[in-house]
Design an enzyme around this catalytic site. Structure first.
Site, mmCIF file in Angstrom:
data_model
loop_
_atom_site.group_PDB
_atom_site.id
_atom_site.type_symbol
_atom_site.label_atom_id
_atom_site.label_comp_id
_atom_site.label_asym_id
_atom_site.label_seq_id
_atom_site.Cartn_x
_atom_site.Cartn_y
_atom_site.Cartn_z
ATOM 1 N N TYR A 35 -6.056 8.182 3.009
ATOM 2 C CA TYR A 35 -5.249 6.989 3.353
ATOM 3 C C TYR A 35 -5.970 6.026 4.354
ATOM 4 O O TYR A 35 -6.218 4.790 3.992
ATOM 5 C CB TYR A 35 -3.878 7.481 3.982
ATOM 6 C CG TYR A 35 -3.119 6.046 4.765
ATOM 7 C CD1 TYR A 35 -2.756 5.060 3.631
ATOM 8 C CD2 TYR A 35 -3.123 5.885 5.869
ATOM 9 C CE1 TYR A 35 -2.259 4.051 4.438
ATOM 10 C CE2 TYR A 35 -2.433 4.738 6.705
ATOM 11 C CZ TYR A 35 -2.017 3.827 5.789
ATOM 12 O OH TYR A 35 -1.408 2.553 6.315
ATOM 13 N N ALA A 41 0.825 -1.280 0.029
ATOM 14 C CA ALA A 41 -0.031 -0.072 0.048
ATOM 15 C C ALA A 41 0.782 1.176 0.090
ATOM 16 O O ALA A 41 2.040 1.266 0.504
ATOM 17 C CB ALA A 41 -0.957 0.188 1.249
#
Ligand code: UDP
Length: 338
Positions: free
Chosen positions: A140, A74
């Protein structure tokens, strides 16, 4: 065989070390955009990108014995996620959708997913347990929470068993000094402090000194990277023994302020950390401390390296041996898209 997606990154590479130590067969899937080939230390790899479903189909085709997947691939910068949300939603969320679809086609139903304390947002109470309301303050955090929800749907719809591990502040390195933290750009407190002390970057900024905390700076829960890796191994064992989906918070249960971390760093490395007080960083809650009681109760997980000095000294082992990091430059990967 375990498929380690994002195995060349900071947390992934420490996971690989543990898998090698435990003789767990594995294969890395990484696009090497941010990860480092030198961090693999002999673990086999397959170059591919989560945003390209064909890459995923190919890796499962090539390795039909994959039975569990771990996901580490990620983007992690909160600030960048505010400026470039599309990048985060494509990789962190749509990429995982591609992954779980490919798992479905390959009939693999076990996943360990790297989630984050950022899904909680501004804490309503600390320590933060699993039931704490989820209200991310950044794209995020939103992308990670969206995946947690997607995984619940895939569990109900397709029988996917997923363990979501919500890290608080991953820190430290393998004590061997062979692997460690090397992000581009580096934004995390401990490496930033060490690199400033080494003169590899200018004086660091303390982001905010007017928080309602012990000394006005933010308080965080720093957890050793190898303790995080061990939790993944427990998750794999749980899933392989037929265990169902779970969510766990992972931290030490103790908070340290930015100034306390910097003072500890100076003590450990024996050098001053050049620093300046600066304004708050948007999206930073004052205090984030985990309750890890649930994983401790269920699986007996306990941090082996809870001590901040030990965490910093392991990080230091890595940086003093590798002041330029891995010394590679991320590949000029042309990210393939659908
Ligand atoms: N921090 C800081 N200066 C820096 C980097 C971080 O003061 O150059 C602070 C940051 O505001 C936070 C803590 O250190 O309170 C830990 O930040 P980091 O980025 O390492 O992790 P995060 O808490 O964002 O996951």
């Amino acid at each position: 065989m375990i498929l380690v997606v994002g195995g060349a990154g900071y947390i992934g590479s420490h996971m690989l070390k543990l898998l090698r130590d435990e003789n767990e067969e594995h294969i890395v899937f990484d696009n090497f955009e941010q990860g480092h080939r030198d961090a693999l230390l002999g673990s086999p790899s397959f170059q591919g990108d989560l945003r390209n479903p064909n890459d995923l189909l190919r890796v499962f085709e090539k390795h039909p014995d994959i039975d569990v997947v771990m996901h580490f691939a990620a983007y992690i910068s909160v600030g960048e996620s505010v400026r470039e949300p599309s990048k985060y939603w494509h990789n962190n969320t749509a990429g995982v959708l591609n992954l779980v679809d490919a798992m479905r086609f390959a009939k693999v139903n076990k996943l360990v997913f790297s989630s984050t304390a950022a899904i909680f947002g501004e804490p309503q109470y600390v320590p933060i347990d699993e039931e704490h309301p989820k209200s991310p303050t950044s794209p995020y955090g939103q992308t990670k929470l969206a995946v947690e929800k997607m995984l619940s749907d895939f569990d109900r719809g397709y029988g996917l068993n997923a363990v979501c591990l919500r890290y608080f502040n991953a820190a430290g390195a393998d004590p061997s000094g062979q692997i460690g933290e090397d992000h581009e750009p580096e934004e995390h407190l401990i490496p930033v402090a060490i690199l400033a002390a080494l003169g590899k970057r200018p004086a660091m900024k303390v982001f905010g000194t007017d928080y309602d905390t012990v000394d006005g700076t933010c308080v965080r829960d720093y957890v050793h990277i190898l303790d995080l890796a061990k939790a993944h191994l427990l998750a794999v064992r749980h899933l392989r023994s037929g265990g169902e989906s779970r969510h766990y918070n992972l931290g030490n249960g103790k908070g340290f302020s930015v100034r306390q971390v910097l003072d500890t760093t100076e003590k450990v490395i024996g050098m001053p950390v050049p620093r300046e007080d600066g304004p708050r960083r948007p999206g930073d809650p004052a205090t984030l401390i985990a309750s890890s009681e649930k994983i401790s109760r269920d699986w007996g997980w306990k941090p082996e390296y809870p001590d901040l000095e030990t965490i910093v000294s392991h990080a230091w082992e890595w940086h003093r041996g590798h002041p330029e990091g891995y010394g590679d430059h991320p590949d000029d990967v042309v990210v393939s898209r659908k």
